[in-house]
Structure formats: structure tokens, C-alpha cells
Design a protein around this motif. Structure first.
Motif, short mmCIF file in Angstrom:
data_model
loop_
_atom_site.label_atom_id
_atom_site.label_comp_id
_atom_site.label_asym_id
_atom_site.label_seq_id
_atom_site.Cartn_x
_atom_site.Cartn_y
_atom_site.Cartn_z
N ILE A 32 0.82 -1.22 0.00
CA ILE A 32 0.00 0.00 0.00
C ILE A 32 0.85 1.27 0.00
N GLY A 33 2.15 1.11 -0.14
CA GLY A 33 3.02 2.28 -0.33
C GLY A 33 3.39 2.48 -1.79
N SER A 77 3.33 -9.18 10.83
CA SER A 77 1.90 -8.92 10.78
C SER A 77 1.69 -7.43 10.62
N ILE A 78 1.05 -7.02 9.53
CA ILE A 78 0.89 -5.58 9.30
C ILE A 78 -0.57 -5.20 9.09
N ASN A 79 -0.82 -3.93 9.27
CA ASN A 79 -2.13 -3.37 8.96
C ASN A 79 -2.17 -3.04 7.48
N LEU A 80 -3.08 -3.72 6.76
CA LEU A 80 -3.12 -3.54 5.30
C LEU A 80 -3.89 -2.30 4.89
N TYR A 81 -4.57 -1.65 5.83
CA TYR A 81 -5.44 -0.53 5.45
C TYR A 81 -4.95 0.81 5.96
N ASP A 82 -3.79 0.82 6.63
CA ASP A 82 -3.27 2.07 7.14
C ASP A 82 -1.74 2.00 7.12
N LEU A 83 -1.18 2.68 6.14
CA LEU A 83 0.25 2.59 5.89
C LEU A 83 1.06 3.11 7.07
N LYS A 84 0.57 4.16 7.70
CA LYS A 84 1.34 4.74 8.82
C LYS A 84 1.41 3.73 9.97
N LYS A 85 0.29 3.08 10.25
CA LYS A 85 0.31 2.04 11.30
C LYS A 85 1.19 0.87 10.89
N ILE F 32 -6.41 0.06 -2.15
CA ILE F 32 -5.79 -0.06 -0.83
C ILE F 32 -6.80 -0.47 0.25
N TYR F 81 -2.15 6.59 -0.57
CA TYR F 81 -1.39 6.14 0.60
C TYR F 81 -2.17 6.28 1.90
#
Ligand SMILES: [Mn+2]
Ligand SMILES: [Mn+2]
Ligand SMILES: [Mn+2]
Ligand SMILES: [Mn+2]
Ligand SMILES: [Mn+2]
Ligand SMILES: [Mn+2]
Ligand SMILES: [Mn+2]
Ligand SMILES: [Mn+2]
Ligand SMILES: [Mn+2]
Ligand SMILES: [Mn+2]
Ligand SMILES: [Mn+2]
Ligand SMILES: [Mn+2]
Lengths: 303, 303, 303, 303, 303, 303
Positions: A32-33, A77-85, F32, F81
Motif C-alpha cells: 500500500i506504499g 503482521s501488518i495493517n493492510l489498510y493504514d500505511l502509517k500504522k 488499498i 497512501y
């Protein structure tokens, strides 16, 4: 047979944490970046799949598994809907990995990930030198108004003093640009930029001698964007730029890091939907294997 | 038009036996000797399909059909469920072809086939010299405990004295290996091994001068594994290894055999499912056409 | 974002005529002049699609949109069922474009189109010099008995005195041929032919110095058949020939035309069905962008 | 094995003429009559390739090779650059085939070919009945101003009295149209048109009973445009229309012709570049095999 | 996220043996029993990859992981170069699995594997009933002279009394055949054969009621050859036959086994190279999940 | 010809705003919000490309361009983003479109977009009825802890009273689920849910009669997730679920909305990288054309 079995990286054992390891492979399923074509979230999975072909020694005779304890520790494990998180989660996960003393080799994922990884690395190793292979400088200040995206990680890294710009080199830069010189900012910081035109038709071994000179003893991180390689060899990426490095030159760059104090590396921007038979991922897996082979402590045959 | 007609090799006439021919194209739809990805059983068919584009003279002016009687004699009938029997069937079929005095140029099929072909060739020509292009040495003693597979043909060939190891060269070797040096055995036999790192960024014409020196008058067989070429150019193969030869270098190797006593050749390991538009098969067809053009007796323009 | 918006060439404004423009992009969805595989009728559309990735400056710092008025003027309307009529329609359409003083850069379409384009250009500029990149000479007298097809445009062009054969160069010639030398006719006319064997393993910058010498002040047209590039990099074409130029060499050729009196150019033979992810079209779009950057009047940074 | 051997249709013997045959397979590598996507010139070759899977009896027990003498007679030689000439060449070639008394089953190629084939058939059999499966009516008067193209063959055929419109049925019609009813003209001639909406969710066996009624003893030609089938099953075609027939319904139509005086048939519009793994061509090959099985004289098991 | 993590089956835990499990997923990377196109050796890996999308309950509300202990136990180690040895290795491996009391659900691999699996099952459960979905009967006596291949497993199984032919049903049979009735042998043994023509245009729920009747309490094995489904939905297989079952019908068959004493099952003949985006493998994974949901002991919502 | 010209939707004129239009096509290059495979950001571009095949009347005789003023207004500019910001930008853009009185038909993009579109629609039309075709309910409360993602839009829409749950129907629901009944929440709100099992093997025309009953005069929005259709017909999507609706059923649903007060619609989740030849996008384009044809005011032939 190689066609069988669970597809861990290089068919190494899987373990949940980096505990007890000298080096680990870890994936970050992030896309998502991305600014142009997406798909890199599936990069780690495809790199693992294609990595099953790879055997235990490189062709220079390095036998990394005899020198180092290595495993696949799965994906962050990442948040796919919030790049900053997502970026925060990556930083935290890598801080934990680094705490064990293990060196992470990352399967990307889009290039945004190098920023939080370098943040975590700073916590462990301090400011590092950087060997950065890419068609793009990735030092934009913003993309579509955002500070965090796959075109900005090294701007952030230099600003936050994660990387010493005097010990940073970018190799393979090219492509139509937004301004007459998209790389002006980092040149002003002291970064060495090597445009692809300086690389064509020849070996990069001489360049890497200079790099070894430049780096000295500083901890060095390798960030390899697969789009540094020509799309003829590596079509599976989101922002392909024609006229790139050859795979051979990519190998020369990584092998040329042998002897440096390499403390980690990443291979990013493999986008599987654009290369369904995995040629790009196979190249990525090989480049990661070569990174493993230049980690300090890997023995080579004495001849 | 080229898009029309039955797809025989180079749109040559088809005949059932090699009777009356100077050279023939023959297919072996084999893939049960494969270790990684399969699919080469369909190699002969796809090579024939793509060969329809190829015209009657090579770009050096050789006009093979004016010097030689050539036809497509179809495929060897093999047992698809028993590799050992298949190998016997190939040997027998080639013995019959060779009896007619015809030189076989083979469309593979996996590399296992070179072993029975060389067995048959020994019956006709005795021990031969070998120009072997490959990413792999194919001199393993066993694969998964078996003596016959696509990684062992040249071990068997040397053991059975089908090939003179002192008149054998392997070009393009590379790739992660099982041991620090997978090519030690054949080097000890006297085989010349040329790793791909010695080939990069330059013409192979000088190397081929040395090869012509080395070979002298001995009958020479050419065995060309398409995986010798970089997967960027030849993705359609089962065991791709990054950082390979360029197609140009492949052409230079075959053209460099001109003047030798070439008595046959094969082009193996084309796996169509991994290259549905046939780029790899087209390259294979071109390499086979160049093999035809270096057969003794083919006239070139005198300039 | 780049993934959004209507896919005009380089996301430029679309306008119906060339009125008021210094240069325009124009497509010709032609493939009925093709001899082997078809599909180039969709070339203009795919080139536009992939062109959306391309930014506003080239990597030498040229900023063409600051020097020139440029737009996409859509496609020429052609008769898809009668090649001879299509050729007339193209000539007429280009005559109108040229009347406005605008320089056309063409998205092909099969190579037949260069013939009527050069006819129209003669009406505006008189006889021109020609930089022709191609695997094939395209100077056959006939194909299947017809005078007009994608293998004959430059025979017709020289016969009709559209091009000065003494100011014409063909680069990248190769491939199996119909006769021992398919390029004899044009050599006899004084055309310089550069076979691909003369190009391998090195930069073409020195060759382009000679070309600039040769051309002097004459109006120069660039005709770039994407099959001049190796099929490893440009699989999406109808008559692929192995062992071609690299994309880098293709860039060197076009960039080497800087300083010449370039009055137009075309990029032909991109066949999308054979490259569904658009690597070939992206290369084509880049080559067209570089053509734009060598038009007279485009400013470069002075350093 | 089926993966081996020269790819003739159903691996039948190849012979140059139709002499001595009851039925023959013949290809027409035509695509210059195409309006949207091209590629059908390679249809005959891909249909042959995929046909190698097909065995000797159909699943109703018909064993056509025991009742009839059948061979592959290769492709008609056509002019690829002039559609009008190509049409004449097809008519002549089929007139010769029909003179021998052999029934031609044609591998297309675009649908334009049905027009000259029906012209030749009229010379032998007089006016025929027609079972026409297609998403499109193909009865336009002109396409882009031309009378001959793949959207006009049945307009021409009815105008020239090659087909009895009262003994003609079109099945599968659908798709966005140029006018509120594109099929008005043929309905006015007495053609029965069956829109796809009348076919959904059920067997076409009842419809075929009616067709057998309608046809009686008249010689019947079957023209099957693969785009009659839904693109989910047959993506490899140039003018795909969503919501089509199922393959099962296609089989029911052809099997429903058993008992009629079938004197030939064609399977057209298979475009290989849009289906690289050949699913569409395999369907086409099966449909052609079923056409063979409904030729008069083929015996079925009596149960 | 689902795009992350090691690709075990349904992202279940991996364990080395079946110890402690009620059911396990196990792969067999076999394709050397294949007669037409190969590639199924990579089936287990691709099925695992695509299975990552699948969640924990089926759409009827079954929650198998709450009722049963399930894991992925990886792949059986097989000999890739000797089919007869591979068959023995499979039998031994399954005998060990069955000893633990665990029910194996197999990811194939070519259909040859059902033979040794059923041998092992006989050791545990005695003679079983069989629900066999397939385009082919797989009861040939020999293929190319061999007794063991993917077209013979059920001939062997009946001969060796592994399966009770009176409790065996084959669904989906079709395709051109070698004889007017390829299924005569098994019909004579008492097997119920359901040709695909009996299935079209309707639900198979009524058929499955009959099957439940027929089976009674006997242990039942489910063998599902993906080529039973139409190639429009399942192109990724080696011997595709047009006019097959729909995925819905495939689901109805498996769901219709609920209530039977199911003791294992397999999903075979997924060939990844012919379906690079994994649609076929995803269908296979879903069918395996439905098999899991009909194992005795899985609870369903009471409504 | 259709292969030529700039690829606007249905080759309609492009204009910057919705001013003066009755209906417009507008793209949202969003991906996204995707949970599994990404790529829908390129959906609008590929739908436009494939839409060029579509003619001006539907097959029921509707001629929308004669009744309505329609254009393509390009894509909404979004933040790639930051999903939350993107959602706001979409809402604002649609509010402006709706202000002009124009009805938007949206080319997606992932399903997240329906949430802000419905927010904007509420501002214009108040609470609406909803015809929602999808494999998934898209009423999750959260995904990975986030409130906004492509699995939550209709939860948000019902919570914010954008949609009247009593006038909402979901058709095509299926697939393995997270809980025994993932659709419980919306059923409790009064939504009618139609699982795909209720749709198989039959026409949906009767269902649509009920829908027309249910809706009455309320403004109705159509949200069509292409994954409602079976992946055999629509592989190009990110969360494919086997056993879906047929394209025919999809058409029946939209055509069944004729007579309702349709005020807009969207076609979402087309992911081009997973369907490089555009079959899915072509289906999407057809479904959007059918949506246009059911807008109030479109005239049909009176028969
Ligand atoms: Mn980067
Ligand atoms: Mn980059
Ligand atoms: Mn080899
Ligand atoms: Mn090899
Ligand atoms: Mn050309
Ligand atoms: Mn050319
Ligand atoms: Mn049609
Ligand atoms: Mn038609
Ligand atoms: Mn089977
Ligand atoms: Mn089968
Ligand atoms: Mn949805
Ligand atoms: Mn959905």
C-alpha cells in the motif's frame, strides 16, 4: 524432491522468533506504499516458492548454513489498510528481531519498508552505511502529499540520521523523471549516485572496490529494489524502467559487499501478478541467497 | 504464409526414417528425467511450431538445404512411465538413424536423452569430443538415488567412455550448488569447465578458437541445454539459473564450431508451459538451425 | 495517481487535429501488412496505456513539454480490410498533419505504415535521411506477390525517392534470411547496413557519431521497429529474431540523433497479445519519449 | 505418446490433396477479415496442436475412422495482404477439394472464409441448408465500407443464393448491437434466429429436433463460430461476447445434426494469442471431431 | 493478512507426522504417471498457496477445526525417476499415517497416487466404497504397455479388491475415447458409471441421495480428479476434456457425501503451469475443504 | 476501427465535469481497501480498454445514447497512501457530480468505494434501496481492526442510514466464512440475503420480479461486485470464490432492475493483473452498459 514440501525460504526450518539465530529471513507483505502497479504484498510468498530451487552453496563455494544458524521466521503482521500504522508495526517487529542479535534479510513488499527497518536498525547498530540498488532514488519529500510511501524512505532515513549519506551509494538510477534532476537533493547530502548509463556494457567489480573503500568498518545495510534490474530480466515489479542493470551486475554488487560489516538487507518490489512464472522472484531469491553469503562469518574455500 | 501449414521442423518435408538424408531433425518428448519443473515432453512440438518462422539461409550466408539433404523424421516413441526403458528405446532408435549415415539434430526433451544418444553415437563414430553448454555440469553420480536422470548423463557418458573428457568443454556453469564445487569430478577427469563468470560482458569468439584447437579432428557432438542461456531470454525451462549466457553468446558458441567434424547435436530442456508465447522455443529453433549450418559440407559465401 | 485517468499518450491532452502543435503523437492501428504473427493493430492502445508511467523529463534532463507544444491527436482512421486503401488513407492523414507544421511521432502498427508516412513527409520536407532500426531490412520487392506489405516499405521509399539512400542507415539487421544476403539491394543503393554482430557487447555511441557526420543538415526521419531489440526485452512483436540489440543500445541510437534535424519518427511492430503485461509497449513508449527529446528545440540543462 | 509426433489434425496422416478421401480437415490461416482483435491466422496451427489429445471414438461410440477415409490435407495457400484475392484463392481451392467428392471440415481462420467455401459448395451441391452458431449474425451489408469481411459472409451467401434462408438457423445471437435489431434483415429473408436468451439454463436437444424437421433432406453445412460459446469457456477469439452458449450446448447442436445430409462444416474464429494454453482450440478440435462424427455413413453402436 | 505467512494448507500448523490428528492434509508431488501434459508435481504447492484465502467455516456453517484436530503434514518423499518405486513409497507413507488413526486428505499429484493410497487404506479399513469424480474412468489395463500409470489406478484397485465395485460410482465420464465404450470393463464389475451427459443442466443432489443409499455404512473414499470439472473452470490440468461438470456440481457431490463414513479423500491432477493465476488450485483447495467438512464428527448448526 | 482511438468508456466523449449530462461514467483507481490480492486500481483503465468493443444498443433494443446525454468524466483523484483520506475525496467528488443532476456509473476500484459514494448519494437522494451482487456480504464491522476496508462498506452504509435495509438485497453470497453465518448481522437488520445455492441451475428473472415488488418507487442503487460471478468467467478479481453466478444471471439481475428508479451504480473489484486478456473487464463493461440501459428514460422498442 524440490517440487515437494512446504515452501519456506530456501526450505529452511520455520520458527516463530529470531531467538538463537545468526540470520533470518522475514517477509513483509506490503504494497500500500506503491505508486504505480501494486501486487508486492504477494512478493514474500512467491519468493519463498521460487527459492525452493536454490541449493546450499553459492557458486563461489560459500556454504552459509555451515557457518551460520539460519531460519525462516515468517512474515511481519501488518495493517493492510493504514500505511502509517503498518510502518510502526514493522519498526516494532524488527526491533524485537534485532534484540536477539539476529541479522534480518527481508523479503518485500514495497520499498516503504526500508524506512521502519532502518529505524529499528539504528536502535541496534546506530547509523549505517547503505548500498542501495534501484532505478529510482526514493528520496522524494512527498508523494501525493504524503510523507510515507515507497518513493520517500531514504529521504526520511537521511533526515532521521539513520543512514550516513557520505556512506551511501545508489546504483542503477534512471528513467524519465519529474524534474531535470530528481537526485539533486541526495547529491547535496553527499550521497554517491551512479546512473545506469555509467554501468552499461561492463563489470561492476571495479565500482564495488571503491564501495568497499568508502564503507570501511561501518555497519552496512543492503537495500535492493528489484526494479534496479532491467525489466527484460525482472518484469515482475510495479514501476519498471527500461535500460536497467543485468542480473550479473546485480550479483556483482552484492558479492562486492563481501568483507564489509553487513548487518542486514532487503530485496523489495517483487510483484508476482506481473510475472506469473516467477522469473523475477527467482532472481530475488538468488540475490537474497547472495546477501546471506556475504554476511560476516560465512566461510569460503581457500584456494 | 508462415502462419499456415503443418508444423514440421523448419517446414521441411516429413519422412518416417532417416534413409537418404545427410541430416535429420528428430524429437524426443521426454520429461520424466526432470528434477525440478517438468514440461519438456512438449518441447519438440513447440520448437517445431516456432521454427516455422525461420527461413532458409543463416545470416552468415550459409544455405544448408543447398548442400545437404535434410528432413524432419518425427519423434522417437518412448515409454513415458519408465525412464530406464525410455533410455533403451532412445538408444535403439538412434542406432538405426546413425546406421543410415544421417546426422541427427535432436529436439529435446530433458537432458537425460544425451546419454542414450551418445551411446548410439559411440557405436557409429566411437568416442567423441563434446561441446556442452549448460548452467549445470550434469555429472552427478545419482539423483534421489537413481543413476539415470537429467543431472547424470555426462557422468555416465564419461564412465562409459562415450566422450573423451580431454576433448570436452562445459560452458555457462553457475547457480547455487550442492557442494562448494559441484564440478570437481569432471575437472579431475580433464574436462574444461568454463563458469559463466568467465563469459560475462564479452564475446566468446576467442574461447571458441581455443575450442577448435582443442578438438582437432575428433568427431564432435554439441549438447546445448537451453538453461545455459539467462532466464530473461529463455524462461521456458525447468531449472532456470540467473545470470546466464546471452543468446548472442549461445550463437557464438555454435558458430564457433564451424570447421569441426560435427556429427550431431541436441537442444534440450525447452519447457513450453513456462513460456506460452514460445520465445524460448524460437531461440532453441534458431540454435538448431545454426547447428545445421556448422555441419561439415555446408557451403558459405566466399567473400 | 498514474494508475488513474484516461490513457492518452503520456497523459497529454487529446486534441482532434495537429493545429497549433510543435509535435504530436498519433497512432495507426494497422496489422494487415504483417507476414508472421499479427496483433499490432492494438499497439497504439497498449503503448498509450503503458506510457502513463512516464514522467515529464528524460534522464538527461530534457524537459520537452517546456520547449514544445505537444498533444495526442488520436489514431488515423484506416480501412482494416484493404491494405492498399489503408495506405492511401495514412498518406492523406499525414499530409494534413504536416501542413500544420507539426512533427508527427507515430505509434504503430505494422511497418507498412512508414511508406505512406514518408510519402507525406516528402510533400513537406522533400527527400529525407533515415535512421532505421530493425532486425529486417524491409526492402523486399514483393511479399507473396504484393508490392505493399510490412517487408517492403523501404524498397518503395527508395524507389520513389522519398529517402536518400546515401543518408540512410539500418541498424540491427540479423536473422535467418531468404537468400545468402537479403540486404544486397540496399547496399547497392548506397545504404549503410549495420548487422547486429557489429553491435554486440558494446556501446553504439561511436556509431552514432558517424551517423551524425553522415546526416549533416538533411531532414532526418527515425523509423524504429521494436523487433530490432532482442525478444528477451521485447517479446511483444510479430517477427521476433533472436540475438538483437539491448534496450540500452536502442536508447543510445535515439539519443545519438540529438543535434540532427529530426522531423518525425515512428515506433512500430509492437504486438500486445504477445506481451500481455506490456513490457514491450513500455519500452516503445520510452523510445518515443526519447524521440520527442531529440526534436530540435528541446532544451537540455547546461552544465 | 500424445505429447510426441508431428501435429497433424487428430494425428491423422497428411496428404497433399483430397483424392481418395471421404472427409478431410483443411486449414485457412486467415485473419485479415477481422474487425476487432486479430490472431485467427494461427488458429489452424493451434487447433491441430490441441487436437493431438483427441482419441478415435466419440463418447457416443461413433468410430469415424472405421467408416470413413479421413486425412489432414494441410492449409489453403492464401494472399495475406489482399482479402479479396484471398477469398478467390479459397473458393478455387475448395472447388478442387469438392471435385474429388471429399467433404471438407475447415479449421479457421476468421469467418470471412465461409463465404468462398459456400461458393465452392454451391458448385458441387447447389443451395444448402445452414446451421450457424455464432454470437453475431454476420449479415452486415458492409464493414468500414467493404463488402467482404468477417461480419458479412452470410449476407453475401444469401444474396448469391448459396444458402436457402428458409433452411437456415442462427443460434447464440447476442451482444450489444449497432441498431435496435441487427438481425432484422435475415429475419425478413426467412432465417430462423435464436437469441442466446432462448438457450440459457437448458438443453438444446429439443431445438435440434426442430432443426432436423426444418432441414429434411437438403444438403446441410455447419458453420460454427467459436464466439457463439461463452468467453469463460472460449476466451481465445477476437470478438468475445459475454453470456454465451456452454460447450455442452455447442456439442448438443452438432450432435443434433446427426441424421442430416451434412456435406461440410467449419469451426472459425479461434485466436490463439488470446488463449496461450489452448483451451479454446481444444474445444474447437472437439467440435470438429463431433462434426466428423455426424457425417453420413459414420456408424454408431446399436444398443 | 491472508497475503502473508508461510503457505501451509489453509494456514494450518505444520507437523512432521500425523500423530494426534483426526485428519491431515498431505501432498504427493507426482507427475510421472501422466499421459498427456505434465506439471502436477507442483500441484500440492499451488493448492497450498491458493488455500490461504480460505476461512474457517464452510458456507453451510460447518466449523471443522472446532470438531477435529487437523494439520498439514507436508509432502510424501517420492522417487521422481521411477514410478514403481514412487508407488511403493506412497503406500508405505500412508500406512504409517493411517496407523495413527488419522484420516488423510491428499493434495495431488497425478491420479496414479490413488492406487497406493487405497492399498494402504485397505490395510486399515478393509475394502472401501468409492466416490470417483473424473472425466476418465482410469480403469485401463495398461498404458504404453505399463500396468501403473494415471489411467490405471482403479483397474488395479478393483483387481486387488481394494474397492468394492458394487459400492463404486464414477461421475463425469466423457471425452473422446479409445474404443466405442471405454467403461465397459468396470460396468461389468458392477461399478455405476454416470456420464456427464446425465448431469448437464441440473443439480446432482438427487444423484447423491442415491449414492448415500448405495453406500450404507461402508467406509467411503472420495477420489476427485479435477478434470471432472469443465476446463472453463479448471484449465490447470493435464488431460482436459470439454463439456464437464460445473464447480457447483462438484460441490454438490462432496457435500452429498455428508453422513457417509468417509475415511479419506484425494484431489488430484491440478497442474499449475497451465493455470498460473491459480483458479484451478483454488477450486481444488475449496473441494478439499468441503471434504474436510464431511468427515464424520464435524458439527453443523442445528436450525 | 474499434482497435483504434483513445480508450474512453464505450468510446464516448470525455469531459472534465458532469455538467449537462444525464449519466456519466467515472473511475475510481482504488485498491488499498483490498484484503487478499490487490490490483483493482487498474480496473477503470482496463474496463475502458475492453469497453471499446461494445456497440450502441443492447440486445433488447435499448439505445441509451438516443435517450440520454452520456460521457466519460475520467477518474476521481484519490490519495493512494491513506485510505481514510481517499474515502473523503471520493465523497466530495461524487457530491459535486450529483449536484449537476447526473447519475454516476462507477468503474472500480475496490468495494470500499461504495461507502463514500452512498454517502454522497444520500445528500442528493436520501436513503436508497440497494441491489447488491457479491460473493461476500461486505458487512464486517472491522477488518484487521479498521472500520474502513472493502469488507465493511455496507455495515457502515446501514449504520449511517444511507441504505434502507428493508429495501436491500444481496445476491450470490457464498464462500468459506469466518463464522458459521457471516450474514447474521444484516439479516437481523432486515436485509434479504440470497445465497448462491438458491440461484444455481436456473434463471433469476423470478427473483427479480420480487425485487421490483420490494423496491417500489424508492431510489435504487446497484452495487455489483464482479466476484459475485464465478471465477471461471471472471478470474480477474482479488477475492475469488468458487461456485458463483453465471454471467447470464448477472445480466438477468441488472436487466431485472428495469422499471425501478435507478439513480446510480457501480461495478467493482475488477483486478486486471489476474486477467491479462481482459475477459473479466469485458464482462464488467457489459454489465455497466446494461446498468446504463436500465436508467429511467432509456427507450426500448415497443413490439
Ligand atoms: Mn525503490
Ligand atoms: Mn524502484
Ligand atoms: Mn543439462
Ligand atoms: Mn541445465
Ligand atoms: Mn520492420
Ligand atoms: Mn522487423
Ligand atoms: Mn462471431
Ligand atoms: Mn462469425
Ligand atoms: Mn483420473
Ligand atoms: Mn481424468
Ligand atoms: Mn464486495
Ligand atoms: Mn466480494
Amino acid at each position: 524432491p524440490r517440487s515437494g514440501g512446504i515452501a519456506t525460504m530456501f526450505r529452511l526450518p520455520y520458527q516463530k522468533t529470531a531467538e538463537g539465530l545468526d540470520a533470518c529471513f522475514v517477509g513483509i507483505p506490503l504494497d500500500i506504499g506503491t505508486s504505480n502497479r501494486s501486487g508486492t504484498r504477494l512478493g514474500p510468498r512467491q519468493i519463498r516458492t521460487e527459492s525452493c530451487l536454490i541449493r546450499s552453496c553459492n557458486s563461489l563455494g560459500a556454504a552459509p548454513y555451515e557457518s551460520l544458524q539460519v531460519a525462516d521466521i515468517g512474515d511481519v503482521s501488518i495493517n493492510l489498510y493504514d500505511l502509517k500504522k503498518a510502518v510502526c508495526m514493522i519498526k516494532e517487529a524488527y526491533s524485537k528481531i534485532l534484540l536477539t542479535g539476529c541479522k534480518p534479510l527481508t523479503l518485500g513488499g514495497d520499498h516503504t519498508l526500508s524506512y521502519p527497518v532502518l529505524q529499528a536498525i539504528k536502535g541496534k547498530h546506530g547509523r549505517v552505511g547503505l548500498v542501495h540498488v534501484d532505478a529510482h532514488g526514493d528520496t522524494s519529500d512527498e508523494m501525493l502529499g504524503e510523507k510515507i510511501a515507497h518513493g520517500t524512505p531514504f529521504r526520511r532515513a537521511i533526515e532521521e540520521d539513520l543512514v550516513d549519506p557520505k556512506k551511501m551509494i545508489q546504483i542503477g538510477l534512471r528513467g524519465p523523471q519529474y524534474t531535470p534532476d530528481d537526485h539533486e537533493w541526495q547529491k547535496n547530502q553527499g550521497v554517491r549516485t551512479v546512473r545506469v548509463e555509467e554501468c552499461h556494457h561492463k563489470s561492476l567489480n571495479p565500482l564495488m572496490s571503491e564501495v568497499r573503500q568508502m564503507m570501511g568498518d561501518i555497519p552496512v545495510y543492503i537495500s535492493f529494489d528489484i526494479d534496479g534490474i532491467d525489466p527484460g530480466f525482472a518484469p515482475g515489479t510495479g514501476t519498471p524502467e527500461v535500460g536497467g542493470l543485468t542480473p550479473i551486475q546485480g550479483m556483482e554488487i552484492i558479492r562486492g559487499c563481501r568483507g564489509l560489516n553487513v548487518i542486514g538487507g532487503d530485496l523489495v518490489e517483487v510483484s508476482p501478478p506481473y510475472d506469473p512464472f516467477g522469473t523475477t522472484a527467482l532472481l530475488g531469491a538468488n540475490l537474497l541467497f547472495e546477501m546471506l553469503c556475504v554476511l560476516p562469518g560465512v566461510k569460503y574455500p581457500t584456494k
